[in-house]
Design a protein around this motif. Sequence first.
Motif, PDB file in Angstrom:
ATOM      1  N   MET A 255       1.121   4.440  -2.701  1.00 26.82           N
ATOM      2  CA  MET A 255       1.047   5.848  -2.317  1.00 26.82           C
ATOM      3  C   MET A 255       2.240   6.629  -2.850  1.00 26.82           C
ATOM      4  O   MET A 255       2.103   7.765  -3.314  1.00 26.82           O
ATOM      5  CB  MET A 255       0.950   5.960  -0.799  1.00 26.82           C
ATOM      6  CG  MET A 255      -0.364   5.455  -0.229  1.00 26.82           C
ATOM      7  SD  MET A 255      -0.344   5.321   1.581  1.00 26.82           S
ATOM      8  CE  MET A 255      -0.124   7.031   2.039  1.00 26.82           C
TER       9      MET A 255
ATOM     10  N   PHE B  22      -2.489   3.807   8.893  1.00 29.00           N
ATOM     11  CA  PHE B  22      -3.204   4.205   7.686  1.00 29.00           C
ATOM     12  C   PHE B  22      -4.420   5.078   8.014  1.00 29.00           C
ATOM     13  O   PHE B  22      -4.762   5.996   7.267  1.00 29.00           O
ATOM     14  CB  PHE B  22      -3.640   2.975   6.887  1.00 29.00           C
ATOM     15  CG  PHE B  22      -2.539   2.376   6.054  1.00 29.00           C
ATOM     16  CD1 PHE B  22      -1.793   3.163   5.196  1.00 29.00           C
ATOM     17  CD2 PHE B  22      -2.246   1.028   6.130  1.00 29.00           C
ATOM     18  CE1 PHE B  22      -0.778   2.618   4.427  1.00 29.00           C
ATOM     19  CE2 PHE B  22      -1.233   0.474   5.368  1.00 29.00           C
ATOM     20  CZ  PHE B  22      -0.499   1.268   4.505  1.00 29.00           C
TER      21      PHE B  22
ATOM     22  N   TYR C 102      -6.155  -1.902   2.686  1.00 31.71           N
ATOM     23  CA  TYR C 102      -5.450  -2.738   3.659  1.00 31.71           C
ATOM     24  C   TYR C 102      -6.409  -3.728   4.326  1.00 31.71           C
ATOM     25  O   TYR C 102      -6.061  -4.892   4.545  1.00 31.71           O
ATOM     26  CB  TYR C 102      -4.773  -1.857   4.697  1.00 31.71           C
ATOM     27  CG  TYR C 102      -3.828  -2.611   5.596  1.00 31.71           C
ATOM     28  CD1 TYR C 102      -2.741  -3.295   5.060  1.00 31.71           C
ATOM     29  CD2 TYR C 102      -4.022  -2.657   6.972  1.00 31.71           C
ATOM     30  CE1 TYR C 102      -1.870  -3.992   5.875  1.00 31.71           C
ATOM     31  CE2 TYR C 102      -3.155  -3.351   7.795  1.00 31.71           C
ATOM     32  CZ  TYR C 102      -2.075  -4.015   7.240  1.00 31.71           C
ATOM     33  OH  TYR C 102      -1.218  -4.718   8.046  1.00 31.71           O
TER      34      TYR C 102
ATOM     35  N   LEU D 187      -5.489   7.664  -2.910  1.00 26.58           N
ATOM     36  CA  LEU D 187      -4.791   6.504  -2.357  1.00 26.58           C
ATOM     37  C   LEU D 187      -4.626   6.612  -0.840  1.00 26.58           C
ATOM     38  O   LEU D 187      -4.725   5.611  -0.129  1.00 26.58           O
ATOM     39  CB  LEU D 187      -3.429   6.335  -3.021  1.00 26.58           C
ATOM     40  CG  LEU D 187      -3.462   5.718  -4.423  1.00 26.58           C
ATOM     41  CD1 LEU D 187      -2.089   5.773  -5.066  1.00 26.58           C
ATOM     42  CD2 LEU D 187      -3.964   4.287  -4.372  1.00 26.58           C
ATOM     43  N   ARG D 188      -4.383   7.824  -0.345  1.00 23.14           N
ATOM     44  CA  ARG D 188      -4.233   7.987   1.103  1.00 23.14           C
ATOM     45  C   ARG D 188      -5.534   7.738   1.841  1.00 23.14           C
ATOM     46  O   ARG D 188      -5.554   7.127   2.906  1.00 23.14           O
ATOM     47  CB  ARG D 188      -3.716   9.395   1.407  1.00 23.14           C
ATOM     48  CG  ARG D 188      -2.259   9.604   1.030  1.00 23.14           C
ATOM     49  CD  ARG D 188      -1.831  11.035   1.230  1.00 23.14           C
ATOM     50  NE  ARG D 188      -0.482  11.262   0.742  1.00 23.14           N
ATOM     51  CZ  ARG D 188       0.086  12.453   0.677  1.00 23.14           C
ATOM     52  NH1 ARG D 188      -0.565  13.529   1.077  1.00 23.14           N
ATOM     53  NH2 ARG D 188       1.317  12.563   0.223  1.00 23.14           N
TER      54      ARG D 188
ATOM     55  N   CYS E  59       0.833  -1.207   0.000  1.00 19.22           N
ATOM     56  CA  CYS E  59       0.000   0.000   0.000  1.00 19.22           C
ATOM     57  C   CYS E  59       0.865   1.254   0.000  1.00 19.22           C
ATOM     58  O   CYS E  59       0.553   2.238  -0.679  1.00 19.22           O
ATOM     59  CB  CYS E  59      -0.933   0.006   1.209  1.00 19.22           C
ATOM     60  SG  CYS E  59      -2.241  -1.244   1.154  1.00 19.22           S
TER      61      CYS E  59
ATOM     62  N   SER F  25      -6.385   3.948   1.487  1.00 18.34           N
ATOM     63  CA  SER F  25      -5.405   2.988   2.001  1.00 18.34           C
ATOM     64  C   SER F  25      -5.955   2.111   3.134  1.00 18.34           C
ATOM     65  O   SER F  25      -5.686   0.897   3.150  1.00 18.34           O
ATOM     66  CB  SER F  25      -4.131   3.708   2.454  1.00 18.34           C
ATOM     67  OG  SER F  25      -4.416   4.695   3.425  1.00 18.34           O
TER      68      SER F  25
END
Length: 238
Positions: free
Chosen positions: A34, A115, A81, A73-74, A30, A77
């Motif tokens: 990022m 995350f 995950y 993506l942040r 992950c 995440s």
Amino acid sequence: MAPKEKKKPETEGQAGLVLALSPLFAAMGCLVLMLLSGAVPSLLLLRPTPAGTSAALALLRACRTGHLAAVALRVASPVLYLLSLVWIFRVIHRRGSRETLAGAMAIASSVLLFFAVVAVTTLKDDPFTLQDQFKEDIRQLEAGLEERSQLFLYPVGAPDSMPGLEDRVLTRRRAIGPDTGWRWFSLAFPDALDFSPEPEGFFDETRDPQWNLEHGQLYELAYTSNFHLVASAAPVAR
């Protein structure tokens, strides 16, 4: 029938360690995604700029896409995950021991918390406002409605970057003139603009405005309202 060979304790221990650490491996995947999102603007800027597209417009479009990819993506995440954890714990449940499960859960909890903090921090920084600023400046350039001023430039410029782009692809300079009420403000000159101010025409802070009007070099500058990104710069005839 010959009895099945039992797995060696060393092999079982190695397999259990790999399973226990698998949440950490998923986290690294992950993180790589990022980090790769930061390369999006640079890749877009490698493409040939379409005819009639200014350097400022190409830079804004690339940075907007890169910033959007990084934010997405942040924020996503933790979800990515969690999905990977579902698969990992199904495998551990079938093949692993209680000790392996406990170790994997401890690692997963810590990484998931990390995350979650990243996602909350990203949203707290209000990325949507930044996206709106990108859109406004892009529309401004597309419509040819940039702000225009005749200004002097300060001698010293500093390399800088744009939001969503780590590379230093512009030079930030201070500008001043009658159009700003003789107050300094910052402008960003894209490197691709290929603009070089005249060294002898910089604003002299040791002289009064009238002296600079007579001896300095004014520039006709077109720039965006939000990022003050310069789209065009031309010296004013003395």
